[in-house]
Write a protein that holds these residues in place. Structure first.
Motif, PDB file in Angstrom:
ATOM      1  N   HIS A 128     -14.377  17.144  51.711  1.00 56.67           N
ATOM      2  CA  HIS A 128     -14.421  17.321  50.389  1.00 56.67           C
ATOM      3  C   HIS A 128     -15.153  16.072  49.578  1.00 56.67           C
ATOM      4  CE1 HIS A 128     -13.677  19.524  46.681  1.00 56.67           C
ATOM      5  NE2 HIS A 128     -12.956  18.405  46.212  1.00 56.67           N
ATOM      6  N   LEU A 129     -14.674  14.886  49.965  1.00 56.50           N
ATOM      7  CA  LEU A 129     -15.156  13.658  49.332  1.00 56.50           C
ATOM      8  C   LEU A 129     -16.832  13.772  49.449  1.00 56.50           C
ATOM      9  CD1 LEU A 129     -14.403  11.047  47.932  1.00 56.50           C
ATOM     10  CD2 LEU A 129     -14.082   9.860  49.943  1.00 56.50           C
ATOM     11  N   LEU A 130     -17.251  14.361  50.552  1.00 57.86           N
ATOM     12  CA  LEU A 130     -18.516  14.122  50.898  1.00 57.86           C
ATOM     13  C   LEU A 130     -19.361  15.382  50.546  1.00 57.86           C
ATOM     14  CD1 LEU A 130     -18.731  12.266  54.411  1.00 57.86           C
ATOM     15  CD2 LEU A 130     -19.197  11.132  51.836  1.00 57.86           C
ATOM     16  N   GLY A 131     -18.696  16.390  49.813  1.00 59.57           N
ATOM     17  CA  GLY A 131     -19.294  17.537  49.290  1.00 59.57           C
ATOM     18  C   GLY A 131     -19.757  17.517  48.122  1.00 59.57           C
ATOM     19  N   PRO A 132     -20.363  18.790  47.325  1.00 63.10           N
ATOM     20  CA  PRO A 132     -21.079  18.700  46.420  1.00 63.10           C
ATOM     21  C   PRO A 132     -20.504  18.121  45.173  1.00 63.10           C
ATOM     22  CG  PRO A 132     -21.020  20.813  47.313  1.00 63.10           C
ATOM     23  CD  PRO A 132     -20.206  20.048  48.043  1.00 63.10           C
ATOM     24  N   THR A 133     -18.987  17.904  45.017  1.00 60.05           N
ATOM     25  CA  THR A 133     -18.521  17.538  44.036  1.00 60.05           C
ATOM     26  C   THR A 133     -17.874  15.969  44.170  1.00 60.05           C
ATOM     27  OG1 THR A 133     -16.158  18.265  44.741  1.00 60.05           O
ATOM     28  CG2 THR A 133     -17.329  19.545  43.155  1.00 60.05           C
ATOM     29  N   GLY A 134     -18.379  15.373  45.340  1.00 57.51           N
ATOM     30  CA  GLY A 134     -18.134  14.014  45.523  1.00 57.51           C
ATOM     31  C   GLY A 134     -18.402  12.998  44.707  1.00 57.51           C
ATOM     32  N   GLY A 135     -19.689  13.281  44.372  1.00 62.13           N
ATOM     33  CA  GLY A 135     -20.515  12.360  43.312  1.00 62.13           C
ATOM     34  C   GLY A 135     -19.397  12.134  42.040  1.00 62.13           C
ATOM     35  N   TYR A 136     -19.120  13.296  41.587  1.00 63.17           N
ATOM     36  CA  TYR A 136     -18.244  13.080  40.501  1.00 63.17           C
ATOM     37  C   TYR A 136     -17.113  12.190  40.518  1.00 63.17           C
ATOM     38  CZ  TYR A 136     -21.409  16.743  38.720  1.00 63.17           C
ATOM     39  OH  TYR A 136     -22.705  17.365  38.390  1.00 63.17           O
ATOM     40  N   LEU A 138     -22.149   9.546  30.815  1.00 64.47           N
ATOM     41  CA  LEU A 138     -23.477   9.398  31.223  1.00 64.47           C
ATOM     42  C   LEU A 138     -23.373   8.942  32.788  1.00 64.47           C
ATOM     43  CD1 LEU A 138     -25.748   7.765  28.464  1.00 64.47           C
ATOM     44  CD2 LEU A 138     -25.632  10.158  29.187  1.00 64.47           C
ATOM     45  N   ALA A 139     -22.502   7.936  33.210  1.00 61.42           N
ATOM     46  CA  ALA A 139     -22.219   7.451  34.571  1.00 61.42           C
ATOM     47  C   ALA A 139     -21.775   8.615  35.374  1.00 61.42           C
ATOM     48  CB  ALA A 139     -21.236   6.102  34.414  1.00 61.42           C
ATOM     49  N   VAL A 140     -20.860   9.127  34.900  1.00 58.72           N
ATOM     50  CA  VAL A 140     -20.417  10.225  35.483  1.00 58.72           C
ATOM     51  C   VAL A 140     -21.358  11.436  35.920  1.00 58.72           C
ATOM     52  CG1 VAL A 140     -18.880  12.141  35.862  1.00 58.72           C
ATOM     53  CG2 VAL A 140     -17.870   9.889  35.077  1.00 58.72           C
ATOM     54  N   TYR A 141     -21.918  11.746  34.860  1.00 55.45           N
ATOM     55  CA  TYR A 141     -23.132  12.947  34.846  1.00 55.45           C
ATOM     56  C   TYR A 141     -24.109  12.518  35.884  1.00 55.45           C
ATOM     57  CZ  TYR A 141     -20.900  15.385  31.074  1.00 55.45           C
ATOM     58  OH  TYR A 141     -20.295  15.905  30.265  1.00 55.45           O
ATOM     59  N   ALA A 142     -24.701  11.087  35.784  1.00 54.48           N
ATOM     60  CA  ALA A 142     -25.742  10.565  36.538  1.00 54.48           C
ATOM     61  C   ALA A 142     -25.369  10.608  37.964  1.00 54.48           C
ATOM     62  CB  ALA A 142     -26.196   9.303  36.059  1.00 54.48           C
ATOM     63  N   ILE A 143     -24.368  10.099  38.371  1.00 50.87           N
ATOM     64  CA  ILE A 143     -23.687   9.714  39.918  1.00 50.87           C
ATOM     65  C   ILE A 143     -23.486  11.365  40.162  1.00 50.87           C
ATOM     66  CG2 ILE A 143     -21.971   8.971  41.415  1.00 50.87           C
ATOM     67  CD1 ILE A 143     -21.900   6.523  39.237  1.00 50.87           C
ATOM     68  N   GLY A 144     -22.723  12.280  39.605  1.00 50.57           N
ATOM     69  CA  GLY A 144     -22.674  13.587  40.065  1.00 50.57           C
ATOM     70  C   GLY A 144     -23.676  14.458  40.126  1.00 50.57           C
ATOM     71  N   ALA A 145     -24.687  14.223  39.161  1.00 48.79           N
ATOM     72  CA  ALA A 145     -25.866  15.181  39.455  1.00 48.79           C
ATOM     73  C   ALA A 145     -26.763  14.853  40.514  1.00 48.79           C
ATOM     74  CB  ALA A 145     -26.444  15.286  38.067  1.00 48.79           C
ATOM     75  N   ALA A 146     -26.720  13.519  40.727  1.00 50.18           N
ATOM     76  CA  ALA A 146     -27.471  13.089  41.928  1.00 50.18           C
ATOM     77  C   ALA A 146     -26.873  13.515  43.138  1.00 50.18           C
ATOM     78  CB  ALA A 146     -27.649  11.656  41.863  1.00 50.18           C
ATOM     79  N   TRP A 147     -25.741  13.441  43.337  1.00 51.10           N
ATOM     80  CA  TRP A 147     -24.932  13.695  44.356  1.00 51.10           C
ATOM     81  C   TRP A 147     -25.007  15.084  44.732  1.00 51.10           C
ATOM     82  CZ3 TRP A 147     -21.958  10.212  47.317  1.00 51.10           C
ATOM     83  CH2 TRP A 147     -21.220  10.477  48.457  1.00 51.10           C
ATOM     84  N   LYS A 161     -32.036  21.991  38.324  1.00 51.06           N
ATOM     85  CA  LYS A 161     -30.979  22.900  38.824  1.00 51.06           C
ATOM     86  C   LYS A 161     -29.935  21.964  38.679  1.00 51.06           C
ATOM     87  CE  LYS A 161     -29.787  26.756  41.299  1.00 51.06           C
ATOM     88  NZ  LYS A 161     -30.199  27.620  42.298  1.00 51.06           N
ATOM     89  N   ALA A 162     -29.722  20.836  39.284  1.00 51.12           N
ATOM     90  CA  ALA A 162     -28.628  19.892  39.275  1.00 51.12           C
ATOM     91  C   ALA A 162     -28.138  19.728  37.879  1.00 51.12           C
ATOM     92  CB  ALA A 162     -28.546  18.523  40.164  1.00 51.12           C
ATOM     93  N   TRP A 163     -29.200  19.426  37.107  1.00 51.09           N
ATOM     94  CA  TRP A 163     -28.739  19.019  35.578  1.00 51.09           C
ATOM     95  C   TRP A 163     -27.954  20.319  34.939  1.00 51.09           C
ATOM     96  CZ3 TRP A 163     -28.049  15.246  32.173  1.00 51.09           C
ATOM     97  CH2 TRP A 163     -27.991  15.703  30.987  1.00 51.09           C
ATOM     98  N   LEU A 164     -28.744  21.634  35.172  1.00 51.20           N
ATOM     99  CA  LEU A 164     -27.989  22.683  34.523  1.00 51.20           C
ATOM    100  C   LEU A 164     -26.891  23.157  35.278  1.00 51.20           C
ATOM    101  CD1 LEU A 164     -31.026  24.952  34.359  1.00 51.20           C
ATOM    102  CD2 LEU A 164     -30.087  23.851  32.642  1.00 51.20           C
ATOM    103  N   LEU A 165     -26.668  23.061  36.605  1.00 53.62           N
ATOM    104  CA  LEU A 165     -25.276  23.172  37.246  1.00 53.62           C
ATOM    105  C   LEU A 165     -24.066  22.194  37.038  1.00 53.62           C
ATOM    106  CD1 LEU A 165     -26.449  24.545  40.519  1.00 53.62           C
ATOM    107  CD2 LEU A 165     -25.483  25.975  38.858  1.00 53.62           C
ATOM    108  N   GLY A 166     -24.626  21.044  36.856  1.00 52.66           N
ATOM    109  CA  GLY A 166     -23.452  20.087  37.157  1.00 52.66           C
ATOM    110  C   GLY A 166     -23.301  19.398  35.854  1.00 52.66           C
ATOM    111  N   VAL A 167     -24.185  19.237  34.813  1.00 56.50           N
ATOM    112  CA  VAL A 167     -23.862  18.555  33.714  1.00 56.50           C
ATOM    113  C   VAL A 167     -23.656  19.453  32.370  1.00 56.50           C
ATOM    114  CG1 VAL A 167     -24.979  16.797  32.200  1.00 56.50           C
ATOM    115  CG2 VAL A 167     -25.093  16.591  34.626  1.00 56.50           C
TER     116      VAL A 167
END
Length: 183
Positions: A83-91, A126-135, A146-152
């Motif tokens: 889960h840590l390495l899954g889509p939400t891991g960056g957040y 901004l840090a959470v969004y940048a790291i999370g959206a990139a991940w 799409k990452a911006w629209l889905l994750g931020v």
């Protein structure tokens, strides 16, 4: 903070309590996509504002460690390294940076001013969004747009409210001398 064992113990207790609060916040969710809306950011911001940069980041790190070793404390009761390495891991990784940045607002004074709190809090978002959206982009193989629209985008108003609420809570605690290191 005074340099004695009782003050150190007090700081460790606060750090552990904030890690537990972040875990509890993970259960308060609204699932709206691959990244759920939860109360975790509120407690991450609060950890930084209350504990300072080092202990705030440590509280988030303790939370991540507990979830990684199998305690079901990630959003939706999930856990584990996968889960840590899954889509939400960056957040989750972004939360460490976020708590550290919020804690920087407390460096000069125990009571955080509105401008310092909102400034450092905005940088934390901004840090959470940048790291999370990139991940999110790389784990789901989607475009940056799409990452911006889905994750931020869906989270900006909610996280803004959580940031202001966390700042208000830390200022309230400081007013009554209830923060770690305060007398």
């Amino acid at each position: 903070m005074r340099n004695n064992s009782l003050a150190d113990l007090h700081g460790l207790v606060w750090t552990s309590l904030m890690a537990a609060a972040i875990g509890a916040g993970a259960f308060l969710i609204v699932p709206i996509g691959p990244v759920p809306v939860s109360m975790q950011p509120f407690f991450v911001f609060l950890a930084g504002f209350v504990l300072g940069p080092k202990r705030g980041a440590m509280a988030v790190g303790l939370y991540i460690l507990a979830g990684t070793i199998g305690l079901p404390i990630f959003a939706g009761g999930k856990s584990g390294f996968g889960h840590l390495l899954g889509p939400t891991g960056g957040y989750l990784f972004g939360f460490v940076v976020s708590a550290w940045l919020c804690g920087k607002a407390r460096m000069e004074s125990t009571k955080i001013g509105w401008s310092a709190g909102l400034g450092f809090g905005g940088a934390a978002l901004l840090a959470v969004y940048a790291i999370g959206a990139a991940w999110l982009k790389f784990t789901l193989s989607i475009s940056w747009h799409k990452a911006w629209l889905l994750g931020v985008v869906p989270f900006i108003p909610w996280d803004g409210l959580k940031l202001v609420a966390a700042l208000m809570c830390s200022r309230y605690l400081a007013r009554f001398g209830l923060l770690p290191g305060q007398r």
